[in-house]
Enzyme design. Structure first.
Site, mmCIF file in Angstrom:
data_model
loop_
_atom_site.group_PDB
_atom_site.id
_atom_site.type_symbol
_atom_site.label_atom_id
_atom_site.label_comp_id
_atom_site.label_asym_id
_atom_site.label_seq_id
_atom_site.Cartn_x
_atom_site.Cartn_y
_atom_site.Cartn_z
ATOM 1 N N ASN A 278 37.121 -24.711 -5.259
ATOM 2 C CA ASN A 278 37.877 -23.921 -6.243
ATOM 3 C C ASN A 278 39.078 -23.291 -5.552
ATOM 4 O O ASN A 278 38.912 -22.499 -4.629
ATOM 5 C CB ASN A 278 36.997 -22.790 -6.795
ATOM 6 C CG ASN A 278 35.754 -23.328 -7.465
ATOM 7 O OD1 ASN A 278 35.805 -23.801 -8.592
ATOM 8 N ND2 ASN A 278 34.633 -23.310 -6.756
ATOM 9 N N GLU B 255 31.704 -28.459 -4.975
ATOM 10 C CA GLU B 255 33.073 -28.434 -5.484
ATOM 11 C C GLU B 255 33.940 -27.461 -4.721
ATOM 12 O O GLU B 255 33.456 -26.618 -3.959
ATOM 13 C CB GLU B 255 33.091 -28.098 -6.985
ATOM 14 C CG GLU B 255 32.503 -26.741 -7.291
ATOM 15 C CD GLU B 255 33.067 -26.136 -8.563
ATOM 16 O OE1 GLU B 255 34.074 -26.635 -9.095
ATOM 17 O OE2 GLU B 255 32.521 -25.117 -9.008
ATOM 18 N N TYR C 288 28.934 -15.193 -16.745
ATOM 19 C CA TYR C 288 29.687 -14.061 -17.278
ATOM 20 C C TYR C 288 28.972 -13.211 -18.322
ATOM 21 O O TYR C 288 29.329 -12.057 -18.502
ATOM 22 C CB TYR C 288 31.003 -14.548 -17.922
ATOM 23 C CG TYR C 288 31.796 -15.443 -17.017
ATOM 24 C CD1 TYR C 288 32.370 -14.929 -15.860
ATOM 25 C CD2 TYR C 288 31.953 -16.791 -17.301
ATOM 26 C CE1 TYR C 288 33.097 -15.748 -15.007
ATOM 27 C CE2 TYR C 288 32.682 -17.616 -16.451
ATOM 28 C CZ TYR C 288 33.244 -17.088 -15.313
ATOM 29 O OH TYR C 288 33.954 -17.894 -14.480
ATOM 30 N N GLU D 131 39.147 -20.848 -19.444
ATOM 31 C CA GLU D 131 38.847 -19.699 -18.594
ATOM 32 C C GLU D 131 39.884 -18.581 -18.744
ATOM 33 O O GLU D 131 40.039 -17.746 -17.851
ATOM 34 C CB GLU D 131 38.748 -20.163 -17.138
ATOM 35 C CG GLU D 131 37.547 -21.068 -16.922
ATOM 36 C CD GLU D 131 37.546 -21.677 -15.540
ATOM 37 O OE1 GLU D 131 36.813 -21.183 -14.677
ATOM 38 O OE2 GLU D 131 38.292 -22.641 -15.319
ATOM 39 N N ASP E 190 31.856 -24.614 -2.606
ATOM 40 C CA ASP E 190 30.479 -24.427 -3.082
ATOM 41 C C ASP E 190 29.576 -25.576 -2.643
ATOM 42 O O ASP E 190 29.950 -26.748 -2.749
ATOM 43 C CB ASP E 190 30.473 -24.337 -4.614
ATOM 44 C CG ASP E 190 31.269 -23.150 -5.143
ATOM 45 O OD1 ASP E 190 31.649 -22.274 -4.346
ATOM 46 O OD2 ASP E 190 31.509 -23.103 -6.369
ATOM 47 N N SER F 151 34.003 -23.049 -14.730
ATOM 48 C CA SER F 151 33.116 -22.107 -15.427
ATOM 49 C C SER F 151 31.992 -22.792 -16.197
ATOM 50 O O SER F 151 31.506 -22.268 -17.191
ATOM 51 C CB SER F 151 33.906 -21.197 -16.380
ATOM 52 O OG SER F 151 34.654 -20.263 -15.637
ATOM 53 N N ARG G 227 37.372 -21.277 -2.518
ATOM 54 C CA ARG G 227 35.923 -21.050 -2.438
ATOM 55 C C ARG G 227 35.279 -22.419 -2.482
ATOM 56 O O ARG G 227 35.543 -23.201 -3.400
ATOM 57 C CB ARG G 227 35.444 -20.189 -3.599
ATOM 58 C CG ARG G 227 34.057 -19.562 -3.341
ATOM 59 C CD ARG G 227 33.465 -18.946 -4.594
ATOM 60 N NE ARG G 227 33.029 -20.011 -5.497
ATOM 61 C CZ ARG G 227 33.158 -19.960 -6.824
ATOM 62 N NH1 ARG G 227 33.698 -18.929 -7.422
ATOM 63 N NH2 ARG G 227 32.745 -20.974 -7.573
ATOM 64 N N GLY H 168 37.142 -17.026 -9.119
ATOM 65 C CA GLY H 168 37.064 -15.732 -9.809
ATOM 66 C C GLY H 168 37.471 -14.635 -8.838
ATOM 67 O O GLY H 168 37.103 -14.677 -7.662
HETATM 68 N N1 LIG Z 1 24.316 -32.096 -8.940
HETATM 69 C C1 LIG Z 1 23.842 -30.916 -9.335
HETATM 70 N N2 LIG Z 1 22.559 -30.554 -9.072
HETATM 71 C C2 LIG Z 1 22.065 -29.347 -9.468
HETATM 72 N N3 LIG Z 1 22.784 -28.456 -10.160
HETATM 73 C C3 LIG Z 1 24.066 -28.753 -10.464
HETATM 74 C C4 LIG Z 1 24.660 -29.984 -10.058
HETATM 75 N N4 LIG Z 1 25.928 -29.992 -10.470
HETATM 76 C C5 LIG Z 1 26.132 -28.838 -11.110
HETATM 77 N N5 LIG Z 1 25.022 -28.083 -11.124
HETATM 78 C C6 LIG Z 1 24.877 -26.756 -11.749
HETATM 79 O O1 LIG Z 1 25.951 -26.570 -12.650
HETATM 80 C C7 LIG Z 1 26.812 -25.497 -12.217
HETATM 81 C C8 LIG Z 1 28.258 -25.803 -12.536
HETATM 82 O O2 LIG Z 1 28.645 -27.019 -11.940
HETATM 83 P P1 LIG Z 1 30.004 -27.157 -11.121
HETATM 84 O O3 LIG Z 1 30.117 -28.559 -10.661
HETATM 85 O O4 LIG Z 1 30.028 -26.106 -10.082
HETATM 86 O O5 LIG Z 1 31.112 -26.906 -12.230
HETATM 87 P P2 LIG Z 1 32.168 -25.719 -12.482
HETATM 88 O O6 LIG Z 1 33.441 -26.220 -11.890
HETATM 89 O O7 LIG Z 1 32.251 -25.598 -13.949
HETATM 90 O O8 LIG Z 1 31.654 -24.485 -11.793
HETATM 91 C C9 LIG Z 1 26.486 -25.348 -10.737
HETATM 92 O O9 LIG Z 1 26.792 -24.069 -10.273
HETATM 93 C C10 LIG Z 1 24.994 -25.657 -10.717
HETATM 94 O O10 LIG Z 1 24.216 -24.554 -11.191
HETATM 95 MG MG LIG Z 2 31.017 -24.277 -9.847
#
Ligand SMILES: Nc1ncnc2c1ncn2[C@@H]1O[C@H](COP(=O)(O)OP(=O)(O)O)[C@@H](O)[C@H]1O
Ligand SMILES: [Mg+2]
Length: 347
Positions: free
Chosen positions: A301, A299, A244, A14, A285, A177, A283, A305
């Site tokens: 953060n 998750e 992005y 990132e 989520d 990301s 943040r 960003g």
């Molecule tokens: N269990 C899940 N069900 C549905 N979509 C998911 C799930 N886990 C991740 N995603 C999708 O993948 C994206 C990135 O996953 P995330 O765990 O937030 O990782 P990062 O830390 O890279 O942002 C999420 O914003 C969502 O769109």
């Molecule tokens: Mg995420």
């Protein structure tokens, strides 16, 4: 007025995102009257005194080093003092407690979460274990270690898929990301996605897909939660490109939620802030499951960003704070946290 060492770039995937966030923070802090010393960490890990006039900032310029444990910056044989570090770094070696640990060794005040909170929340497996133990819903998941995978990938795939329903999401435990993440619909895709995710980490998460809206909440010390925001995608999931590179996603503030849902998700975000002993900012989520209408924590953060159009600042703007106030407030909170901790007994 503080002298702020703004550290950006870094050796994570990132890097570029950080260069974009850092320029916004730099301008805001200068507007608020702070003196900013921008230091960019390049992809090889070398530190540079960056040119503050560039947009985005670039991790290049005169070589500098942070002297540990003296806590000063050394530039061509001269030392430069500062009051506080603002680490605008995302991902490993920045957001994960490593830089924070180095700053602690030199007794330097810094913006954001401490070592433990940064490390635990960077790790998606640890995060989910604590969240689940606290009774906060999170998508069901399994974690695979490289050792098990190398021993028998087929058996592991079968065991992992048992009890989870496709589509599944495969993730390296500590990235950001969407790097290394894949959505899979069958066992063959699962095999290749897990093997791909092992490029980034020694543990890989396989998670139940949730058909949900993506709702985010920005939290500051207090804990104080912003109004929620929503990532609205044209289709598919929130990939690196959607984040992005293209215009297929929109960030809406405040999210179009009922009063009750808004209240629920804000209080879940505040509970998570306390659960992980976060400080400064985070943040948090969530997914709002379309069928059960239940929130799942996805998750945390600790350095989200931070460009002026990123989700975190946008949610605070919608809640009545300006970007400049936000950045200055974080610097003050970092200094305050250090003062508070300096008063603790050491024996
Ligand atoms: N269990 C899940 N069900 C549905 N979509 C998911 C799930 N886990 C991740 N995603 C999708 O993948 C994206 C990135 O996953 P995330 O765990 O937030 O990782 P990062 O830390 O890279 O942002 C999420 O914003 C969502 O769109
Ligand atoms: Mg995420």
């Amino acid at each position: 007025m503080a002298r702020v060492l703004l550290v950006f770039g870094g050796q994570s995937a990132e890097h570029e995102v950080s260069c974009g966030s850092a320029v916004s923070v730099l301008r805001a802090l200068e507007t608020a009257g702070h003196r900013v010393i921008p230091v960019g960490i390049d992809r090889e890990g070398a530190w540079h005194l960056a040119d503050p006039s560039l947009d985005p900032l670039r991790a290049e310029g005169r070589p500098v080093s942070l002297l540990v444990p003296d806590g000063v910056l050394s530039v061509g044989g001269q030392t430069v003092g500062f009051d506080v570090v603002f680490p605008v770094l995302h991902g490993p070696r920045g957001e994960d407690g490593t830089l924070q640990g180095m700053l602690e060794m030199s007794d330097i005040p810094y913006v954001g979460c401490g070592v433990g909170a940064s490390a635990v929340t960077m790790d998606k497996d640890m995060t989910k274990r604590l969240v689940a133990a606290a009774g906060i819903p999170t998508a069901p998941w399994r974690t695979i270690r490289r050792r098990e995978w190398d021993a028998d990938a087929n058996a592991v795939t079968e065991a992992v898929a048992h009890g989870l329903h496709y589509p599944l999401f495969v993730k390296p435990v500590a990235q950001g990301s969407s790097i290394g993440i894949a959505r899979v619909e069958d066992a063959a895709q699962l095999m290749s996605a897990v093997s791909g995710a092992f490029r980034y980490d020694t543990r890989v998460l396989v998670e139940q897909g949730i058909d949900g809206r993506e709702i985010e909440v920005a939290v500051l010390d207090g804990p104080r939660a912003s109004l929620p925001g929503e990532v609205v995608l044209q289709d598919g999931w929130y990939t690196y490109e959607a984040k992005y590179a293209d215009d297929t996603s929109q960030f809406i503030t405040p999210a179009d939620l009922s009063e009750a849902d808004t209240k629920t998700v804000r209080s879940m975000a505040e509970a998570a802030f306390e659960l992980f002993d976060l400080s400064g900012l985070a943040r948090i989520d969530f997914f709002l499951d379309r069928s059960t209408r239940k929130f799942f924590l996805n998750e945390v953060n600790t350095m989200p960003g931070f460009t002026s159009i990123s989700g975190f600042p946008k949610m605070w703007l919608a809640t009545g704070m300006t970007y400049d106030e936000l950045c200055s407030g974080l610097v003050e909170a970092g200094i305050r946290r250090h003062e508070e901790r300096s008063r603790l007994a050491i024996r």
